[in-house]
Design a protein around this motif. Structure first.
Motif, PDB file in Angstrom:
ATOM      1  N   VAL A 431       0.908  -1.186   0.009  1.00 36.46           N
ATOM      2  CA  VAL A 431       0.194   0.000   0.007  1.00 36.46           C
ATOM      3  C   VAL A 431       0.816   1.161   0.083  1.00 36.46           C
ATOM      4  CG1 VAL A 431      -1.579   1.297   1.423  1.00 36.46           C
ATOM      5  CG2 VAL A 431      -1.998  -1.013   0.946  1.00 36.46           C
ATOM      6  N   TRP A 432       1.939   0.994   0.810  1.00 35.34           N
ATOM      7  CA  TRP A 432       2.608   2.286   1.003  1.00 35.34           C
ATOM      8  C   TRP A 432       3.470   2.828  -0.451  1.00 35.34           C
ATOM      9  CZ3 TRP A 432       8.149   2.962   1.238  1.00 35.34           C
ATOM     10  CH2 TRP A 432       8.577   4.085   1.574  1.00 35.34           C
ATOM     11  N   SER A 433       3.837   1.598  -0.835  1.00 35.97           N
ATOM     12  CA  SER A 433       4.707   1.855  -2.141  1.00 35.97           C
ATOM     13  C   SER A 433       4.151   2.293  -3.307  1.00 35.97           C
ATOM     14  CB  SER A 433       5.851   0.687  -2.445  1.00 35.97           C
ATOM     15  OG  SER A 433       4.699  -0.218  -3.112  1.00 35.97           O
ATOM     16  N   LYS A 434       2.658   2.549  -3.495  1.00 33.81           N
ATOM     17  CA  LYS A 434       2.058   2.937  -4.542  1.00 33.81           C
ATOM     18  C   LYS A 434       1.987   4.418  -4.704  1.00 33.81           C
ATOM     19  CE  LYS A 434      -0.762  -0.982  -5.708  1.00 33.81           C
ATOM     20  NZ  LYS A 434      -1.449  -1.559  -4.501  1.00 33.81           N
ATOM     21  N   ARG A 435       2.243   4.562  -6.192  1.00 35.61           N
ATOM     22  CA  ARG A 435       2.419   6.107  -6.564  1.00 35.61           C
ATOM     23  C   ARG A 435       1.015   6.624  -6.239  1.00 35.61           C
ATOM     24  NH1 ARG A 435       5.511   9.633  -9.215  1.00 35.61           N
ATOM     25  NH2 ARG A 435       7.142   8.063  -9.456  1.00 35.61           N
ATOM     26  N   ASP A 436       0.058   6.032  -6.450  1.00 38.35           N
ATOM     27  CA  ASP A 436      -1.253   6.652  -6.453  1.00 38.35           C
ATOM     28  C   ASP A 436      -1.532   6.915  -4.909  1.00 38.35           C
ATOM     29  OD1 ASP A 436      -1.715   6.254  -8.868  1.00 38.35           O
ATOM     30  OD2 ASP A 436      -3.293   4.326  -8.528  1.00 38.35           O
ATOM     31  N   PHE A 437      -0.926   6.217  -4.088  1.00 42.17           N
ATOM     32  CA  PHE A 437      -1.171   6.571  -2.676  1.00 42.17           C
ATOM     33  C   PHE A 437      -0.445   7.855  -2.207  1.00 42.17           C
ATOM     34  CE2 PHE A 437       0.270   6.062   1.722  1.00 42.17           C
ATOM     35  CZ  PHE A 437      -0.760   5.771   2.382  1.00 42.17           C
ATOM     36  N   VAL A 438       0.889   7.792  -2.848  1.00 41.09           N
ATOM     37  CA  VAL A 438       1.551   9.130  -2.474  1.00 41.09           C
ATOM     38  C   VAL A 438       0.858  10.277  -3.027  1.00 41.09           C
ATOM     39  CG1 VAL A 438       3.747  10.190  -2.701  1.00 41.09           C
ATOM     40  CG2 VAL A 438       3.732   7.651  -2.674  1.00 41.09           C
ATOM     41  N   GLN A 439       0.296  10.032  -4.252  1.00 37.48           N
ATOM     42  CA  GLN A 439      -0.221  11.424  -4.656  1.00 37.48           C
ATOM     43  C   GLN A 439      -1.647  11.742  -4.295  1.00 37.48           C
ATOM     44  OE1 GLN A 439      -0.629  10.122  -8.906  1.00 37.48           O
ATOM     45  NE2 GLN A 439       1.168  10.876  -9.420  1.00 37.48           N
ATOM     46  N   SER A 440      -2.489  10.768  -3.773  1.00 40.75           N
ATOM     47  CA  SER A 440      -3.933  11.090  -3.411  1.00 40.75           C
ATOM     48  C   SER A 440      -4.083  10.950  -1.898  1.00 40.75           C
ATOM     49  CB  SER A 440      -4.782  10.243  -4.316  1.00 40.75           C
ATOM     50  OG  SER A 440      -4.493   8.667  -3.698  1.00 40.75           O
ATOM     51  N   ALA A 441      -3.489  10.337  -1.042  1.00 37.21           N
ATOM     52  CA  ALA A 441      -3.759   9.958   0.221  1.00 37.21           C
ATOM     53  C   ALA A 441      -3.493  11.354   1.179  1.00 37.21           C
ATOM     54  CB  ALA A 441      -3.227   8.962   0.843  1.00 37.21           C
ATOM     55  N   HIS A 442      -4.368  11.648   2.061  1.00 36.00           N
ATOM     56  CA  HIS A 442      -3.955  12.867   2.983  1.00 36.00           C
ATOM     57  C   HIS A 442      -2.537  12.569   3.628  1.00 36.00           C
ATOM     58  CE1 HIS A 442      -7.850  14.704   2.904  1.00 36.00           C
ATOM     59  NE2 HIS A 442      -8.329  13.762   2.495  1.00 36.00           N
ATOM     60  N   VAL A 443      -2.025  13.684   3.862  1.00 38.57           N
ATOM     61  CA  VAL A 443      -1.015  13.766   4.532  1.00 38.57           C
ATOM     62  C   VAL A 443      -0.762  13.021   5.830  1.00 38.57           C
ATOM     63  CG1 VAL A 443       1.290  15.150   5.429  1.00 38.57           C
ATOM     64  CG2 VAL A 443      -0.120  16.090   3.490  1.00 38.57           C
ATOM     65  N   GLU A 444      -1.622  13.254   6.579  1.00 37.19           N
ATOM     66  CA  GLU A 444      -1.778  12.486   7.806  1.00 37.19           C
ATOM     67  C   GLU A 444      -1.684  10.997   7.546  1.00 37.19           C
ATOM     68  OE1 GLU A 444      -4.020  14.907   6.987  1.00 37.19           O
ATOM     69  OE2 GLU A 444      -3.403  16.519   8.215  1.00 37.19           O
ATOM     70  N   GLN A 445      -2.498  10.480   6.782  1.00 37.95           N
ATOM     71  CA  GLN A 445      -2.818   9.193   6.511  1.00 37.95           C
ATOM     72  C   GLN A 445      -1.266   8.772   5.970  1.00 37.95           C
ATOM     73  OE1 GLN A 445      -6.044   7.352   6.011  1.00 37.95           O
ATOM     74  NE2 GLN A 445      -4.807   5.831   6.137  1.00 37.95           N
ATOM     75  N   GLN A 446      -0.874   9.574   5.027  1.00 35.86           N
ATOM     76  CA  GLN A 446       0.524   8.942   4.589  1.00 35.86           C
ATOM     77  C   GLN A 446       1.616   8.791   5.692  1.00 35.86           C
ATOM     78  OE1 GLN A 446       2.096   9.880   1.299  1.00 35.86           O
ATOM     79  NE2 GLN A 446       0.653  11.106   0.320  1.00 35.86           N
ATOM     80  N   ALA A 447       1.524   9.860   6.728  1.00 37.44           N
ATOM     81  CA  ALA A 447       2.650   9.751   7.637  1.00 37.44           C
ATOM     82  C   ALA A 447       2.242   8.425   8.515  1.00 37.44           C
ATOM     83  CB  ALA A 447       2.413  11.136   8.639  1.00 37.44           C
ATOM     84  N   SER A 906      -6.878  23.163 -19.110  1.00 36.69           N
ATOM     85  CA  SER A 906      -6.706  21.848 -19.583  1.00 36.69           C
ATOM     86  C   SER A 906      -6.766  20.832 -18.624  1.00 36.69           C
ATOM     87  CB  SER A 906      -5.434  21.770 -20.333  1.00 36.69           C
ATOM     88  OG  SER A 906      -4.398  21.886 -19.411  1.00 36.69           O
ATOM     89  N   ARG A 907      -7.297  19.705 -18.872  1.00 39.10           N
ATOM     90  CA  ARG A 907      -7.576  18.811 -17.794  1.00 39.10           C
ATOM     91  C   ARG A 907      -6.185  18.476 -16.810  1.00 39.10           C
ATOM     92  NH1 ARG A 907     -10.847  15.889 -15.340  1.00 39.10           N
ATOM     93  NH2 ARG A 907      -9.772  13.847 -14.377  1.00 39.10           N
ATOM     94  N   GLU A 908      -5.113  18.116 -17.873  1.00 36.08           N
ATOM     95  CA  GLU A 908      -3.975  17.705 -17.026  1.00 36.08           C
ATOM     96  C   GLU A 908      -3.505  18.551 -16.283  1.00 36.08           C
ATOM     97  OE1 GLU A 908      -2.640  17.975 -21.528  1.00 36.08           O
ATOM     98  OE2 GLU A 908      -4.610  17.995 -20.708  1.00 36.08           O
ATOM     99  N   ILE A 909      -3.918  19.726 -16.303  1.00 32.98           N
ATOM    100  CA  ILE A 909      -3.234  20.839 -15.364  1.00 32.98           C
ATOM    101  C   ILE A 909      -4.394  20.939 -14.068  1.00 32.98           C
ATOM    102  CG2 ILE A 909      -2.652  23.134 -14.635  1.00 32.98           C
ATOM    103  CD1 ILE A 909      -1.040  23.043 -17.133  1.00 32.98           C
ATOM    104  N   ALA A 910      -5.439  21.259 -14.549  1.00 34.79           N
ATOM    105  CA  ALA A 910      -6.576  21.423 -13.617  1.00 34.79           C
ATOM    106  C   ALA A 910      -6.885  20.131 -12.531  1.00 34.79           C
ATOM    107  CB  ALA A 910      -7.755  22.047 -14.045  1.00 34.79           C
ATOM    108  N   HIS A 911      -6.739  19.224 -13.166  1.00 28.04           N
ATOM    109  CA  HIS A 911      -6.697  18.019 -12.267  1.00 28.04           C
ATOM    110  C   HIS A 911      -5.734  16.996 -12.259  1.00 28.04           C
ATOM    111  CE1 HIS A 911     -11.055  19.001 -11.840  1.00 28.04           C
ATOM    112  NE2 HIS A 911     -11.241  19.293 -13.048  1.00 28.04           N
ATOM    113  N   HIS A 912      -4.470  17.698 -12.262  1.00 28.72           N
ATOM    114  CA  HIS A 912      -3.179  16.903 -12.139  1.00 28.72           C
ATOM    115  C   HIS A 912      -3.262  16.272 -10.907  1.00 28.72           C
ATOM    116  CE1 HIS A 912       0.925  15.830 -12.277  1.00 28.72           C
ATOM    117  NE2 HIS A 912       0.881  16.276 -13.488  1.00 28.72           N
ATOM    118  N   ALA A 913      -2.604  14.761 -10.997  1.00 23.49           N
ATOM    119  CA  ALA A 913      -2.793  13.930 -10.021  1.00 23.49           C
ATOM    120  C   ALA A 913      -1.821  14.528  -8.927  1.00 23.49           C
ATOM    121  CB  ALA A 913      -2.148  12.609 -10.506  1.00 23.49           C
TER     122      ALA A 913
END
Lengths: 1020, 383
Positions: A431-447, A906-913
């Motif tokens: 779970v920790w190593s997923k890039r998605d997780f790094v991008q989308s999880a809250h900082v507290e959760q990540q910590a 443009s979508r890739e900026i306004a909703h960038h991961a």
């Protein structure tokens, strides 16, 4: 229903006869009450029944009502055994519900208010107090529901009375406690819970529990304070626990084997009640009382704990707190269990419980369930580790209890780890190593998860690491994708894990990737203080026009360092970690090498000491012998020489010397500068400062290069920007160079914007120019001679919708000043004319912005801003935002804004991961909002310029969307600020439109138009 | 240990030369300083007032002044050498130098070796005269033309015991490099070559070895103690080797050592003639000792520098400190006895050419390509 055997043994026949007798009696009482004209008669009627059921002091009633004393005294007082028999039959026959209904409705609404207190206690309350609380609850609680009043009953009075009775029965007379013991009597026996659940008994128990717990909800606001949810639940919890404790003592005094599990109704009842309490959100009350108890227990058992004798603890705790475990077993509601355990953990953490104590509390409560029930295991291992966020100390306990599954010990002796442990670690790391997780999880959760991974890693050994499948690669992946992040905290998490990992691999050779100085890793990552700070900052940020992102990134040196770290780390982290591993393998060679070193060191120190001896005795004291060769190099004096020297990568000295003089040479702006600028830009960008610079001086070299580039852009913008923007998208440069280009461009833009001139006097200019330093919304300087400058006044409210200004005015001719202070003298208002700054940037804005914007979404060889090099994209957008700020209130702003808006939309900026890019985009959007002059917006609206108006509306909806749904708190704060700026702009624009409308009647704008375009209601 | 005090600044900077100052030397007894520059100018400075007393174009502009030298044994005479090999002897007069040189003679070639006057230990002055006469019986007496009393009077004004005891006579000779890697000994009074090392008569066998050593780059003549006044000469060569010659045996050197890996640029012998300091184009400074009994030279201390190239060295008369003039613009001061570094003096902005101490140990002069000379006061003698 099983009949209990507490009364006298009577034959079934006699019972039936008695029942009819009682029914008759009840009927009689009922008719007497119905026909009663005076309260005396009612009391008398009730007494006639009550005296047969309860021991009543009849004389006290006689004292109050002499009129009925003869009747009362005449009533036959039965013997104790007779009375018990009567009561038993009364409560198990149809008579009791009828009687209670009458008592509750008829008597209460018409007569009870006129009962004297003693009589009420004797003949009325007795029915409730003496009766079984289970039944009473079932009668009383539903009656609470009814509302209003008909002509027949006064419900208000009824309700008040019921509430009084509930307090009396349940709280004062400890009815709840009785209920607990009652149920165990009812359902005692060898049946297990499963069977129990099937029977009607369980239904009754559940209903009783439900009624009990729902009392505070049903009670009105005007009810007694004792019935308020908080205090009521606290009180019944105490009773429930006491009941359970008693029950446990009873059970275990006879049954000594701890594994025998006679499940009985009282546990089931308490469990049910607790489940419902938890569901109602009052889980905190359950442990409130027993926190003290826990602590006491553990202090008593301290000696045992120190010796690590779980058995001993087991016994000790078991006797006194067994019931907790039993209650937990009896709780079947998973959600309630989860709430309960969560509350427990949080309460333990606020009490500063030690790790050992907390472990044993968890052990006592959950150990049995944890072993047997997968659902509880899932709560701990899945929910508490991965989904929830607890304080780090709780995390330690959770890991200790649910993952390691043994008591914490300080000696570091290793317990064999279960398979479960490796499963959990593996899942966590994945779970920790997923890039998605790094991008989308809250900082507290990540910590939190980072801390979980780190804590687990700390418990592992090198062999265990190797044997666990995929662990190594996942950790490497996770670390590297964190180290790439532009957000400091995330990088810190990555490097902390790397450190923990390297310590496991080779304790002697830890890998310090960033500035973690201390030995112990702070797994909280300073989030607690951060959260506080953020809150404060949020309060301030409403007044603070500067956005946070610009604040943190403003310092170029800071970012350089940061970015260099990113770069280095990216490359080195893997290598370092792998090297660390290798060094373990080479350990056989290690000791000898180390010995050699040791000898060398000794030798050197010997020599040193000799040396120092020999010099110390001399009268010839040496001077400072430090020597730098700063003056030795020959200087460059021509730009051509400089760029030639910069290209010689094999002569680091030459490059350093060239960098030293470049800025000066450029600032002198020699005639040949425009011709050689392109060449120089290329040379400067391609110089590798890190290779060139002396160890420890990289930063200053880097800074010189940056300053040279800035000087170059400022002195001949078109030529150098032409080359720079081409280089920005060239495949030949790497990320660091791109970031360098963007950095210098933004610095140069700011420098161009604040070019300072000292001018003589401009205050009397006839036409107010927009390029003036003064912002449009500040009132003009015109006024009486000697007036002071305008100063902004802080608005008191939360949002400052507009700006308020005030200034010091000189006194009028006739005015007489009073007071002694000299501060009021007129001389104070004289001020030297301020330095005028002239914004030279708008001239070059197009050259800065357009080429930089054009290719951000292109993906070619080595250039991929949108995905791989998102940091560059973020910086680029930030640069564009800064450019917008620099052309604020200039005519160029509107044309640039539409282009920039196109890009942002443009979508890739306004909703960038990546949150970093979104932050930059928000910054850029906010700067657009501040940069547009309201009159341009107004004219765009009037002329029907769709680009601007749509774009502004888009900013609003987009920011709104982000405030609602962005996982990154920083983003949502910025979006909030953005919305606020939007509102301010809309206000100013509508003012501008109004003035336009009033001054010229040719243009007429309907108010609806303004509304539609600028402030479209969110409900639309 | 607290921060050491910063190195001192020069007490005076003597400006006036228009090109690189090649060499400087103090008058042995009077407060005078002689400097020579590459444009051929020779200046005389007052070291109390720090100003030029006199200036002359001593040599042609193309040749320049390569070296200036004074010696107590020469009295009020200063010798200058041009790059073209022409040497001139000037008489020091009131207010400057004599209009014309006392004698002008042409040594063999255009070379890179500064001349060396003979260094004499004060205590052996007495025997020295005799030895000189022994060595050069027919020529040595000719040099005694100066008034002994006058110079003693001057010296008394200086209140320096050491100086006052010095006689103004001595072997009026100088050593310099000659053609074909030879070292030549010239008589100053007559401008004639007296000797040649290795002796030209048997140059056949040693010539080859000399050729391998390359040109002679530095030379120092001195009269060691216990040599009965016989002249010894140290010579340094392009390949870094150093030879010690005895005038009694010009055919073969007493010893041959190689301390350096590059051309030896400067050789100095201390006042007691027991050793000295040598520097070369490489990054080493060697403090060596001389042992006349065994005819050997050994390294007492080797100092390694960060930056190569030392063009001049000097040892103070009290043998306490030594100074070097480096290509890296630095003057370095060393404790001569221990070889430990004492100071790095930064003033010059170009390569330093020479450094020299005054006879009373109070002053030091450094001269550099930046056309300046700097006067320094370092570790003043406690007496």
């Amino acid at each position: 229903m099983a009949k209990d055997d507490d009364g006298t043994v009577s034959s079934p026949l006699a019972e039936v006869e008695l029942e009819t007798l009682i029914l008759q009696k009840v009927e009689e009482v009922s008719s007497q009450i119905d026909s009663a004209k005076h309260v005396d008669q009612v009391i008398c009627a009730l007494h006639s029944l009550a005296v047969r059921l309860f021991p009543i002091d009849s004389s006290s009633i006689c004292g109050i009502f002499p009129t009925i004393s003869s009747k009362v005294l005449a009533a036959k007082v039965p013997s104790d055994s007779e009375r018990d028999e009567w009561r038993h039959v009364f409560y198990h026959s149809a008579a009791s519900p009828a009687m209670y209904r009458m008592l509750i409705y008829n008597v209460t609404s018409h007569w009870l208010s006129s009962f004297p207190p003693i009589a009420r206690k004797q003949v009325y309350d007795s029915f409730f107090i003496e009766g079984p609380s289970t039944e009473i609850i079932q009668i009383l609680v539903p009656a609470l529901k009814q509302n209003g009043s008909t002509d027949k009953f006064n419900f208000e009075a009824i309700r008040l009375n019921i509430e009084r009775l509930l307090v009396l029965c349940l709280l004062e007379k400890e009815g709840v406690h009785h209920m607990v013991s009652k149920f165990d009597l009812q359902f005692a026996g060898g049946r297990n819970v499963g069977e129990l659940l099937k029977t009607d008994g369980s239904l009754i128990i559940s209903r009783a529990a439900q009624f009990l717990v729902s009392i505070p909800d049903r009670a009105t606001l005007k009810a007694l304070p004792l019935l308020s949810s908080h205090s009521f639940i606290r009180r019944i919890v105490i009773q429930l626990l006491n009941g359970a404790e008693e029950r446990t003592l009873e059970l275990y005094s006879s049954v000594d084997t701890s594994d025998a599990t006679p499940v009985d109704g009282s546990y089931f009842f308490v469990g049910e009640a607790f489940s419902r309490i938890c569901r109602r959100g009052s889980a905190g009350e359950i442990f409130l009382k027993d926190m003290q108890l826990f602590n006491l227990q553990f202090q008593n058992n301290c000696c045992c704990l120190c010796n690590h004798m779980p058995i001993c603890v087991h016994r000790e705790i078991q006797l006194s707190m067994k019931y907790y475990a039993r209650i937990m077993e009896a709780m079947k509601d998973q959600y309630a269990v989860e709430r309960l355990s969560e509350t427990l953990l949080r309460q333990l953490s606020t009490k500063n419980t030690s790790e050992i104590e907390a472990y044993w509390v968890l052990w006592v409560l959950f150990n049995r369930c944890f072993k047997h029930e997968n659902s509880l295991r899932a709560i701990f291992v899945e929910k508490f580790l991965i989904w929830k966020v607890f304080p780090v100390c709780c995390l330690r306990w959770i890991i200790q209890f649910s993952v390691l599954e043994h008591a914490p010990n300080n000696e570091g002796s290793t317990y064999p780890k279960t398979k479960n442990f490796f499963d959990v670690v593996q899942r966590l790391v994945i779970v920790w190593s997923k890039r998605d997780f790094v991008q989308s999880a809250h900082v507290e959760q990540q910590a939190y998860i980072t801390a979980a991974v780190g804590l687990c890693l700390e418990k592992m050994t090198n062999e265990e690491l190797e044997t666990t499948k995929d662990l190594l690669s996942s950790i490497l992946q996770g670390v590297s994708c964190r180290l790439e992040s532009p957000i400091h905290l995330i990088r810190k998490m990555g490097s902390s894990i790397a450190l923990a990992f390297s310590r496991v691999v080779d304790p002697a050779n830890p890998v310090y990737l960033e500035d973690i100085c201390c030995g112990n890793i702070d797994w909280e990552f300073g989030l607690v203080s951060l959260a506080k700070k953020q809150q404060e900052a949020y309060k301030i940020s409403t007044d603070n026009a500067e956005l946070k992102i610009s604040k943190s990134d403003k310092d170029p040196a800071y970012f350089n360092k940061k970015h260099k770290n990113i770069k280095d780390n990216e490359k080195n982290s893997k290598i370092q970690i792998l090297e660390a591993r290798k060094s373990v393998l080479d350990e056989s060679i290690g000791p000898e090498l180390r010995n050699n070193d040791h000898i060398d060191a000794k030798y050197v120190s010997d020599v040193d000491s000799n040396h120092s001896e020999s010099t110390s005795d001399s009268s010839l004291q040496p001077y400072d012998l430090s020597d730098d060769d700063g003056d030795l190099q020959n200087r460059f004096s021509q730009l051509a020489d400089v760029s030639a020297a910069l290209r010689k990568s094999d002569d680091p000295d030459g490059i350093t010397r060239a960098l030293d003089v470049t800025e000066k040479l450029i600032r002198a702006s020699p005639d040949e500068l425009p011709h050689s600028s392109g060449d120089l830009v290329q040379a400067l960008v391609s110089v590798r400062c890190n290779d060139v610079a002396v160890e420890g001086h990289e930063d200053s070299t880097e800074e010189r290069r940056q300053r040279a580039l800035i000087a170059l852009i400022v002195s001949c913008p078109f030529e150098s920007l032409h080359v720079l923007t081409k280089l920005l998208y060239s495949p030949k440069v790497d990320i660091s160079q791109r970031i360098l280009i963007i950095d210098v461009m933004s610095e140069a833009a700011q420098e161009l914007a604040d070019t300072t001139f000292v001018t003589v006097d401009q205050s009397r200019s006839l036409i107010s120019s927009v390029s003036e330093n003064q912002q449009w919304f500040i009132p003009s300087r015109h006024g009486p001679l000697g007036a002071g400058p305008w100063k902004e006044v802080e608005e008191v409210g939360v949002l400052s919708w507009s700006h308020r200004y005030e200034r010091v005015l000189p006194s009028r001719p006739g005015q007489v000043k009073k007071g002694k202070s000299r501060r009021w003298s007129l001389g104070k208002t004289r001020e030297s004319p301020p330095n005028q700054t002239k914004n030279r940037f708008p001239l070059y804005a197009a050259a800065f912005m357009l080429p930089a914007m054009q290719g951000y979404d292109k993906k070619s060889h080595g250039v991929d801003f949108v995905n791989r090099d998102f940091i560059v994209l973020g910086k680029l957008i930030h640069l564009l935002g800064i450019c917008m700020k620099c052309i604020a209130m200039h005519p160029e702003a509107s044309s640039m804004a539409s282009h920039l808006l196109d890009m942002l939309r443009s979508r890739e900026i306004a909703h960038h991961a990546e949150a970093y890019v979104r932050r930059s985009a928000l910054f850029a959007a906010s700067s657009i909002l501040t940069a547009l002059h309201p009159s341009y917006v107004a004219s765009a609206l009037i002329e029907g310029n769709q680009e601007i108006s749509n774009g502004l509306e888009w900013i609003r909806t987009w920011a709104f969307h982000i405030t609602e749904s962005d996982p990154d708190t920083e983003c949502s704060t910025m979006a909030m600020r953005c919305l606020q700026l939007h509102a301010e702009m809309a206000l100013q624009t509508s003012r501008a439109l109004e003035t336009a409308g009033s001054s010229s009647h040719r243009v007429s704008i309907s108010p609806s138009m303004i509304k539609d375009i600028i402030i479209p209601p969110s409900t639309r | 240990m607290s921060a050491k005090r910063p190195p001192p600044d020069p007490i005076a900077v003597l400006r006036g030369h228009r090109s690189s100052v090649m060499d400087a030397c103090f008058h042995p007894s009077r407060p005078l300083l002689f400097t020579g520059a590459t444009d051929g100018e020779l200046r005389v400075w007052d070291t109390v007032q720090h100003r030029t007393l006199y200036s002359t174009w001593a040599h042609s502009g193309a040749a320049g002044v390569y070296s200036v030298a004074t010696s107590p044994s020469l009295g009020d005479t200063v010798v200058s050498q041009g790059r073209d090999g022409i040497c001139k002897c000037w008489v020091i007069e009131e207010g400057g130098l004599s209009r014309n040189p006392l004698i002008t003679f042409r040594t063999s070639a255009y070379h890179f070796c500064k001349l060396s006057l003979v260094k004499i230990l004060s205590c052996i002055m007495e025997t020295h005269q005799n030895s000189c006469q022994e060595l050069l019986p027919e020529k040595a007496e000719a040099g005694l033309n100066f008034d002994q009393h006058e110079s003693v009077n001057v010296a008394c004004k200086e209140k320096s015991v050491q100086v006052s005891s010095l006689p103004t006579y001595g072997p009026r000779m100088m050593a310099t490099a000659g053609e074909k890697a030879e070292v030549e000994l010239w008589h100053l009074n007559e401008g004639k070559r007296i000797m040649c090392f290795p002796h030209s008569s048997n140059s056949g066998c040693t010539g080859n070895s000399a050729k391998q050593k390359g040109l002679c780059m530095a030379v120092q003549a001195f009269v060691p103690p216990k040599s009965h006044g016989f002249l010894n000469i140290l010579s340094g060569y392009e390949d870094g080797s150093m030879l010690l010659w005895d005038a009694r045996n010009p055919g073969n050197p007493l010893c041959s050592v190689k301390h350096h890996s590059e051309a030896v640029l400067s050789l100095t012998v201390d006042a007691f003639c027991n050793g000295g300091i040598s520097a070369s184009a490489d990054n080493k400074i060697i403090i060596y000792t001389l042992d006349y009994q065994t005819g050997s030279s050994s390294v007492k201390k080797e100092i390694t520098l960060n930056r190569a190239g030392i063009s001049g060295t000097s040892v103070r008369a009290d043998c306490k400190i030594a100074a070097t003039a480096g290509w890296d613009h630095r003057i370095r001061i060393y404790n001569y006895r221990k070889g430990s570094a004492l100071a790095v003096l930064k003033y010059h902005s170009a390569s330093c050419n020479a450094v020299s101490f005054s006879a009373d140990c109070k002053l030091m002069v450094s001269c550099s390509e930046d056309a300046t000379s700097a006067l320094w006061e370092l570790y003043p003698p406690s007496a």
